[in-house]
Write a protein that holds these residues in place. Structure first.
Motif, PDB file in Angstrom:
ATOM      1  N   VAL A  82      -8.472   4.166 -16.355  1.00  0.00           N
ATOM      2  CA  VAL A  82      -7.924   2.994 -15.982  1.00  0.00           C
ATOM      3  C   VAL A  82      -6.905   4.132 -14.902  1.00  0.00           C
ATOM      4  O   VAL A  82      -6.371   4.198 -13.665  1.00  0.00           O
ATOM      5  N   CYS A  83      -6.072   4.730 -15.731  1.00  0.00           N
ATOM      6  CA  CYS A  83      -4.749   5.499 -15.344  1.00  0.00           C
ATOM      7  C   CYS A  83      -4.819   6.850 -14.392  1.00  0.00           C
ATOM      8  O   CYS A  83      -4.316   6.949 -13.403  1.00  0.00           O
ATOM      9  N   THR A  84      -6.051   7.361 -15.201  1.00  0.00           N
ATOM     10  CA  THR A  84      -6.882   8.721 -13.831  1.00  0.00           C
ATOM     11  C   THR A  84      -7.056   7.758 -12.316  1.00  0.00           C
ATOM     12  O   THR A  84      -6.698   8.651 -11.274  1.00  0.00           O
ATOM     13  N   THR A  85      -8.078   6.929 -12.879  1.00  0.00           N
ATOM     14  CA  THR A  85      -8.387   6.119 -11.067  1.00  0.00           C
ATOM     15  C   THR A  85      -7.379   5.958 -10.727  1.00  0.00           C
ATOM     16  O   THR A  85      -6.852   6.156  -9.530  1.00  0.00           O
ATOM     17  N   ALA A  86      -6.241   5.449 -10.478  1.00  0.00           N
ATOM     18  CA  ALA A  86      -5.146   5.088 -10.250  1.00  0.00           C
ATOM     19  C   ALA A  86      -4.323   5.713 -10.206  1.00  0.00           C
ATOM     20  O   ALA A  86      -3.300   6.120  -8.655  1.00  0.00           O
ATOM     21  N   MET A  87      -4.358   6.946 -11.227  1.00  0.00           N
ATOM     22  CA  MET A  87      -3.289   8.252 -10.382  1.00  0.00           C
ATOM     23  C   MET A  87      -4.330   8.948  -8.949  1.00  0.00           C
ATOM     24  O   MET A  87      -3.675   9.372  -8.054  1.00  0.00           O
ATOM     25  N   THR A  88      -5.473   8.523  -8.570  1.00  0.00           N
ATOM     26  CA  THR A  88      -6.597   9.725  -7.500  1.00  0.00           C
ATOM     27  C   THR A  88      -6.414   8.573  -6.423  1.00  0.00           C
ATOM     28  O   THR A  88      -6.001   9.668  -5.529  1.00  0.00           O
ATOM     29  N   ALA A  89      -5.701   7.158  -6.811  1.00  0.00           N
ATOM     30  CA  ALA A  89      -6.072   6.710  -5.422  1.00  0.00           C
ATOM     31  C   ALA A  89      -4.822   6.349  -4.813  1.00  0.00           C
ATOM     32  O   ALA A  89      -4.324   6.830  -3.816  1.00  0.00           O
ATOM     33  N   LEU A  90      -3.545   6.439  -5.475  1.00  0.00           N
ATOM     34  CA  LEU A  90      -2.179   6.688  -5.373  1.00  0.00           C
ATOM     35  C   LEU A  90      -1.873   8.296  -4.741  1.00  0.00           C
ATOM     36  O   LEU A  90      -1.173   8.084  -3.455  1.00  0.00           O
ATOM     37  N   ALA A  91      -2.422   9.074  -5.568  1.00  0.00           N
ATOM     38  CA  ALA A  91      -2.174  11.000  -4.886  1.00  0.00           C
ATOM     39  C   ALA A  91      -2.377  10.719  -3.546  1.00  0.00           C
ATOM     40  O   ALA A  91      -2.242  11.323  -2.904  1.00  0.00           O
ATOM     41  N   SER A  92      -3.828  10.088  -3.503  1.00  0.00           N
ATOM     42  CA  SER A  92      -4.093   9.967  -1.973  1.00  0.00           C
ATOM     43  C   SER A  92      -4.151   9.495  -0.937  1.00  0.00           C
ATOM     44  O   SER A  92      -4.104   9.753   0.001  1.00  0.00           O
ATOM     45  N   SER A  93      -2.617   8.234  -1.341  1.00  0.00           N
ATOM     46  CA  SER A  93      -2.522   8.025  -0.009  1.00  0.00           C
ATOM     47  C   SER A  93      -0.805   8.569   0.730  1.00  0.00           C
ATOM     48  O   SER A  93      -0.168   8.765  -0.311  1.00  0.00           O
ATOM     49  N   THR A  95       0.863   6.999   3.150  1.00  0.00           N
ATOM     50  CA  THR A  95       2.358   5.958   3.094  1.00  0.00           C
ATOM     51  C   THR A  95       2.591   5.046   2.044  1.00  0.00           C
ATOM     52  O   THR A  95       1.056   5.135   1.654  1.00  0.00           O
ATOM     53  N   PRO A  96       3.546   4.426   1.846  1.00  0.00           N
ATOM     54  CA  PRO A  96       3.894   3.274   0.690  1.00  0.00           C
ATOM     55  C   PRO A  96       2.981   2.646   1.217  1.00  0.00           C
ATOM     56  O   PRO A  96       2.063   2.067   0.048  1.00  0.00           O
ATOM     57  N   GLY A 140       6.715  10.392 -11.848  1.00  0.00           N
ATOM     58  CA  GLY A 140       6.704  11.850 -11.026  1.00  0.00           C
ATOM     59  C   GLY A 140       5.993  11.295  -9.691  1.00  0.00           C
ATOM     60  O   GLY A 140       6.580  12.807  -8.702  1.00  0.00           O
ATOM     61  N   LEU A 141       4.891  10.932  -9.271  1.00  0.00           N
ATOM     62  CA  LEU A 141       3.847  10.691  -8.696  1.00  0.00           C
ATOM     63  C   LEU A 141       5.201  10.295  -7.456  1.00  0.00           C
ATOM     64  O   LEU A 141       5.023  10.740  -5.832  1.00  0.00           O
ATOM     65  N   LEU A 142       5.837   9.539  -7.606  1.00  0.00           N
ATOM     66  CA  LEU A 142       6.660   8.296  -6.231  1.00  0.00           C
ATOM     67  C   LEU A 142       7.794   9.795  -6.584  1.00  0.00           C
ATOM     68  O   LEU A 142       8.359   9.819  -5.400  1.00  0.00           O
ATOM     69  N   GLN A 143       8.142  10.505  -7.205  1.00  0.00           N
ATOM     70  CA  GLN A 143       9.688  11.091  -7.129  1.00  0.00           C
ATOM     71  C   GLN A 143       9.598  11.771  -6.121  1.00  0.00           C
ATOM     72  O   GLN A 143      10.339  12.258  -5.170  1.00  0.00           O
ATOM     73  N   SER A 144       7.971  12.756  -6.166  1.00  0.00           N
ATOM     74  CA  SER A 144       7.538  13.357  -4.797  1.00  0.00           C
ATOM     75  C   SER A 144       7.250  13.191  -3.903  1.00  0.00           C
ATOM     76  O   SER A 144       7.379  14.035  -2.649  1.00  0.00           O
ATOM     77  N   ARG A 145       7.214  12.006  -3.744  1.00  0.00           N
ATOM     78  CA  ARG A 145       7.294  11.332  -2.343  1.00  0.00           C
ATOM     79  C   ARG A 145       8.432  11.181  -1.542  1.00  0.00           C
ATOM     80  O   ARG A 145       9.314  10.942  -0.267  1.00  0.00           O
ATOM     81  N   LEU A 146       9.704  11.691  -2.801  1.00  0.00           N
ATOM     82  CA  LEU A 146      11.397  11.408  -1.896  1.00  0.00           C
ATOM     83  C   LEU A 146      12.091  12.499  -1.624  1.00  0.00           C
ATOM     84  O   LEU A 146      12.828  12.614  -2.033  1.00  0.00           O
ATOM     85  N   SER A 147      10.822  13.023  -0.591  1.00  0.00           N
ATOM     86  CA  SER A 147      11.896  14.525  -0.785  1.00  0.00           C
ATOM     87  C   SER A 147      12.572  14.730   0.209  1.00  0.00           C
ATOM     88  O   SER A 147      14.215  15.543   0.524  1.00  0.00           O
ATOM     89  N   HIS A 148      13.350  13.000   1.278  1.00  0.00           N
ATOM     90  CA  HIS A 148      14.182  13.595   1.602  1.00  0.00           C
ATOM     91  C   HIS A 148      15.872  13.133   0.948  1.00  0.00           C
ATOM     92  O   HIS A 148      16.807  13.229   1.389  1.00  0.00           O
ATOM     93  N   VAL A 149      15.670  12.858   0.291  1.00  0.00           N
ATOM     94  CA  VAL A 149      16.771  12.710  -1.253  1.00  0.00           C
ATOM     95  C   VAL A 149      17.000  14.023  -1.475  1.00  0.00           C
ATOM     96  O   VAL A 149      15.365  14.036  -2.743  1.00  0.00           O
ATOM     97  N   SER A 150      17.768  14.420  -1.492  1.00  0.00           N
ATOM     98  CA  SER A 150      18.052  15.681  -1.926  1.00  0.00           C
ATOM     99  C   SER A 150      18.747  15.893  -3.304  1.00  0.00           C
ATOM    100  O   SER A 150      18.383  17.205  -4.039  1.00  0.00           O
TER     101      SER A 150
END
Length: 200
Positions: A82-93, A95-96, A140-150
């Motif tokens: 279930v976690c892997t399925t969720a991560m796959t869906a989130l990673a392919s999105s 926009t928030p 970590g996945l969410l953090q990778s989307r915060l590239s505007h935060v230095s």
């Protein structure tokens, strides 16, 4: 004289016809995992025994132990799936909002999955460690989307806070402790992510 098949219910003759021998174990494992999601994420809480899983999948215990050493290993495998399925869906999105909508479609529209991900670790002691192990992956996945935060430290704190808030919101929604409509829920979670990300 009536002849009765010795195959258990669900294991009808020809069930594996056309499936290469090397693929049959993977297929049986997948069917067991699917049954496990349904039982582990049941509305009344987990009702998962080896016998119940085999009955739901239409397989004998022999095939259960072909892929899993015991119930605990199986429960962890269901949770990981279930976690892997969720991560796959989130990673392919991209926009928030897409991420929130994908997560809602997976975990709220199919609440058995949501209950496995968010509620089962509270009810299944064997998943306490699994839940803790997966949390940094989502952060970590969410953090990778915060590239505007230095500042990496700020990235990590923002991501950790958001995952904590969203976990609480989705858990309450699945528990029917929120009166929001589906659309209100998506709008609020999307706005939450956008606001927190934009103000740092």
């Amino acid at each position: 004289m009536e002849l009765r098949s010795s195959a258990p219910s669900g294991q009808r003759r020809g069930r594996w016809s056309g499936v290469p021998l090397r693929d049959r174990q993977a297929l049986r494992r997948s069917e067991l995992i699917t049954a496990g999601v349904t039982l582990l994420g049941g509305p009344e809480g987990p009702s998962l025994t080896v016998r119940a899983v085999c009955r739901a999948a239409g397989l004998t215990e022999r095939y259960f132990y072909e892929s899993f050493s015991d119930r605990d290993e199986f429960v962890r495998a269901v949770y990981d799936d279930v976690c892997t399925t969720a991560m796959t869906a989130l990673a392919s999105s991209s926009t928030p909002r897409e991420a929130v909508e994908a997560f809602v479609a997976l975990m709220v529209d199919d609440p058995t999955r949501g209950r496995v991900l968010l509620l089962a670790p509270e009810r299944e002691p064997v998943l306490t460690r699994s839940g803790a192990d997966w949390m940094p992956t989502f952060i970590g996945l969410l953090q990778s989307r915060l590239s505007h935060v230095s500042d990496p430290a700020r990235q990590q704190m923002i991501a950790t806070g958001l995952v904590g808030a969203l976990t609480a919101l989705f858990t309450a929604y699945l528990d029917n402790r929120l009166s929001a409509t589906r659309q209100q829920f998506i709008d609020y979670c999307s706005d939450l992510v956008l606001r927190r990300a934009a103000t740092h």
